[in-house]
Design a protein around this motif. Structure first.
Motif, PDB file in Angstrom:
ATOM      1  N   GLN A  25     161.042   8.146  47.650  1.00 55.53           N
ATOM      2  CA  GLN A  25     159.627   8.532  47.612  1.00 55.53           C
ATOM      3  C   GLN A  25     158.749   7.448  48.226  1.00 55.53           C
ATOM      4  O   GLN A  25     157.813   7.742  48.976  1.00 55.53           O
ATOM      5  CB  GLN A  25     159.205   8.822  46.169  1.00 55.53           C
ATOM      6  CG  GLN A  25     159.858  10.048  45.557  1.00 55.53           C
ATOM      7  CD  GLN A  25     159.598  11.308  46.361  1.00 55.53           C
ATOM      8  OE1 GLN A  25     158.485  11.540  46.827  1.00 55.53           O
ATOM      9  NE2 GLN A  25     160.627  12.123  46.530  1.00 55.53           N
ATOM     10  N   HIS A  29     156.406   7.750  51.789  1.00 56.23           N
ATOM     11  CA  HIS A  29     154.969   7.509  51.792  1.00 56.23           C
ATOM     12  C   HIS A  29     154.607   6.168  52.436  1.00 56.23           C
ATOM     13  O   HIS A  29     153.454   5.742  52.374  1.00 56.23           O
ATOM     14  CB  HIS A  29     154.430   7.577  50.363  1.00 56.23           C
ATOM     15  CG  HIS A  29     154.500   8.959  49.785  1.00 56.23           C
ATOM     16  ND1 HIS A  29     153.580   9.941  50.068  1.00 56.23           N
ATOM     17  CD2 HIS A  29     155.412   9.534  48.953  1.00 56.23           C
ATOM     18  CE1 HIS A  29     153.894  11.055  49.433  1.00 56.23           C
ATOM     19  NE2 HIS A  29     155.013  10.843  48.756  1.00 56.23           N
ATOM     20  N   TRP A 388     160.784  14.824  41.634  1.00 60.35           N
ATOM     21  CA  TRP A 388     160.773  13.406  41.992  1.00 60.35           C
ATOM     22  C   TRP A 388     159.526  13.057  42.796  1.00 60.35           C
ATOM     23  O   TRP A 388     159.052  11.916  42.750  1.00 60.35           O
ATOM     24  CB  TRP A 388     162.032  13.049  42.783  1.00 60.35           C
ATOM     25  CG  TRP A 388     163.241  12.898  41.913  1.00 60.35           C
ATOM     26  CD1 TRP A 388     164.383  13.641  41.951  1.00 60.35           C
ATOM     27  CD2 TRP A 388     163.425  11.949  40.854  1.00 60.35           C
ATOM     28  NE1 TRP A 388     165.262  13.210  40.985  1.00 60.35           N
ATOM     29  CE2 TRP A 388     164.702  12.171  40.298  1.00 60.35           C
ATOM     30  CE3 TRP A 388     162.637  10.934  40.323  1.00 60.35           C
ATOM     31  CZ2 TRP A 388     165.210  11.419  39.246  1.00 60.35           C
ATOM     32  CZ3 TRP A 388     163.144  10.181  39.270  1.00 60.35           C
ATOM     33  CH2 TRP A 388     164.407  10.417  38.741  1.00 60.35           C
ATOM     34  N   GLU A 389     158.980  14.022  43.510  1.00 55.28           N
ATOM     35  CA  GLU A 389     157.731  13.783  44.226  1.00 55.28           C
ATOM     36  C   GLU A 389     156.619  13.420  43.244  1.00 55.28           C
ATOM     37  O   GLU A 389     155.858  12.468  43.459  1.00 55.28           O
ATOM     38  CB  GLU A 389     157.346  15.035  45.025  1.00 55.28           C
ATOM     39  CG  GLU A 389     155.957  14.998  45.646  1.00 55.28           C
ATOM     40  CD  GLU A 389     155.797  13.978  46.761  1.00 55.28           C
ATOM     41  OE1 GLU A 389     154.648  13.586  47.039  1.00 55.28           O
ATOM     42  OE2 GLU A 389     156.821  13.564  47.348  1.00 55.28           O
ATOM     43  N   GLY A 392     157.230   9.948  41.876  1.00 55.08           N
ATOM     44  CA  GLY A 392     156.868   8.930  42.842  1.00 55.08           C
ATOM     45  C   GLY A 392     155.367   8.746  42.977  1.00 55.08           C
ATOM     46  O   GLY A 392     154.874   7.620  43.080  1.00 55.08           O
ATOM     47  N   GLN A 393     154.620   9.849  42.949  1.00 53.78           N
ATOM     48  CA  GLN A 393     153.163   9.752  43.059  1.00 53.78           C
ATOM     49  C   GLN A 393     152.562   9.022  41.870  1.00 53.78           C
ATOM     50  O   GLN A 393     151.617   8.231  42.024  1.00 53.78           O
ATOM     51  CB  GLN A 393     152.552  11.155  43.196  1.00 53.78           C
ATOM     52  CG  GLN A 393     152.831  11.827  44.530  1.00 53.78           C
ATOM     53  CD  GLN A 393     152.076  11.182  45.681  1.00 53.78           C
ATOM     54  OE1 GLN A 393     151.363  10.200  45.523  1.00 53.78           O
ATOM     55  NE2 GLN A 393     152.224  11.733  46.871  1.00 53.78           N
TER      56      GLN A 393
END
Length: 412
Positions: A25, A29, A388-389, A392-393
């Motif tokens: 992630q 990004h 998981w997104e 991660g954010q």
């Protein structure tokens, strides 16, 4: 620093756990500076992380595998301090250029010292309960079952306690872990709770779910190591106490020697399929009606997220991290007696409570329409908050706050 400004985050992990999912992630990004691990680069490549972002220190990876082959977990516990210290001291040599360090507990003391000396923020990942609480729970559980526990190496405990004081923040996955720190006087301001994610492309409801109970006998499933820590003795006792006709309990996972005798005494309705690869798990979940996790000590078991994503109602203890999942969306638990809290997607039961597990199983097996209702609620949880997104954010937002705090002028 704006929301679009890239950060240089380095992860330090003597193993894998969920660090590779986080690293992926961060890379997507534009924030991954380095992933420092003992896994070889070719293995890390599966997560889409370019080799130039990976520092591989594979010596301990090879050594740990050899130790387990020679003497199993008891030998590993005796060698633990040396293995961890070797990796940790070398990992700290590869941090130059980092703006923030996120290290896994027991592997990161020199990296945290490096960050503190440069006034760089750091995060310590603690995926299980506070080290002293973990030791207490496991010691007492083995004693309760008449077993001997191979204690955590005292130098490992001491090192982890030092890590707690060195780091800017401790990242924890669940309310259970958070409470274990608060109860030992750790400041709430230094805790960051971020539940794990699940790969929703691999874990999803089956095209053809099983027929509902009571039309079909209840099929219960568990995945994970068959160990004392995972509460297997209570799960087996709860299944037996439910005394349900045509019910089945499927156990997926490798066995530990201390439970061999207990497992060998189980009836044919208890099926042991051994360790199964991740790619197979969704298929097994799709054939079951519910997932039970009776762990005595666990930060957050990934398998619970996987099971919910496949539409399985969850029966769990508060010491599994499952409480966070059942409370997603603001769901409140209803006290139905015996210490059981009923949620839309399942139940939370106390540890050491086979009769409570049995009561939940009987409800699912005998109340028409209940399983379908719980199943729909489980699937409703498997949205963006379990990805998981999303994990991660939340981590990225936390890093930005820490870096913003570090950049503020200090009082004279």
């Amino acid at each position: 620093m704006t929301e679009d400004t890239p950060m240089r985050i380095s992860l330090v992990v003597g193993g894998r756990w969920h660090a590779f999912d986080l690293a992926r992630q961060l890379h997507l990004h534009g924030h991954l500076h380095r992933l420092i691990t003992n896994y070889p680069r070719w293995f890390v490549k599966r997560w889409g992380i370019p080799a130039e972002r990976v520092v591989s220190l594979p010596f301990t990876f090879v050594v740990v595998r050899a130790i387990y082959r020679i003497g199993g977990e008891s030998l590993m516990m005796r060698c633990q301090w040396w293995v961890h210290r070797w990796f940790a001291s070398r990992a700290a040599r590869h941090l130059e250029g980092s703006e923030l360090i996120h290290g896994w507990s027991q592997w990161s003391e020199p990296s945290l010292q490096w960050a503190a000396a440069r006034r760089i923020p750091s995060v310590l990942e603690r995926s299980s309960s506070h080290i002293l609480e973990q030791s207490r729970l496991l010691r007492e559980e083995h004693r309760r079952l008449g077993l001997t526990w191979t204690e955590t190496h005292p130098q490992i405990e001491a090192m982890e306690l030092r890590e707690y004081t060195l780091t800017t923040a401790v990242a924890v996955p669940s309310l259970f872990v958070e409470r274990s720190f608060l109860e030992r006087g750790f400041p709430a301001s230094k805790l960051f709770r971020n539940p794990f994610g699940v790969d929703l492309s691999n874990f999803h409801p089956p095209a053809e779910p099983p027929a509902p109970p009571p039309q079909q006998g209840l099929h219960i499933i568990y995945a994970g190591t068959l160990s004392v820590r995972k509460g297997i003795a209570d799960l087996l006792a709860g299944f037996a106490a439910a005394d349900l006709a045509d019910a089945r309990l499927t156990l997926l996972g490798g066995e530990t020697p201390e439970l061999t005798n207990l497992l060998d005494q189980q009836p044919p309705a208890v099926q042991r399929l051994g360790h199964r690869p991740q790619a197979e798990l969704a298929q097994h979940y799709g054939q079951a009606h519910c997932f039970v996790m009776a762990s005595i000590e666990e930060g957050m078991a990934y398998v619970q997220l996987q099971a919910l994503a496949c539409g399985l109602p969850l029966i769990c203890t508060p010491n599994t991290g499952g409480e966070d999942l059942l409370r997603l969306g603001g769901a409140a638990g209803e006290d139905i007696g015996k210490g059981i809290l009923a949620f839309p997607a399942g139940w939370m039961v106390p540890i050491h409570a086979p009769q409570a597990i049995a009561q939940c199983l009987r409800c699912l097996a005998t109340e028409p329409g209940l399983w379908e209702t719980k199943r729909r609620a489980a699937l409703a949880l498997a949205g963006s908050s379990l990805s998981w997104e999303a994990y991660g954010q939340r981590a990225i937002g936390h890093y930005r706050r820490l870096l913003a705090d570090a950049s503020r002028p200090r009082p004279a």
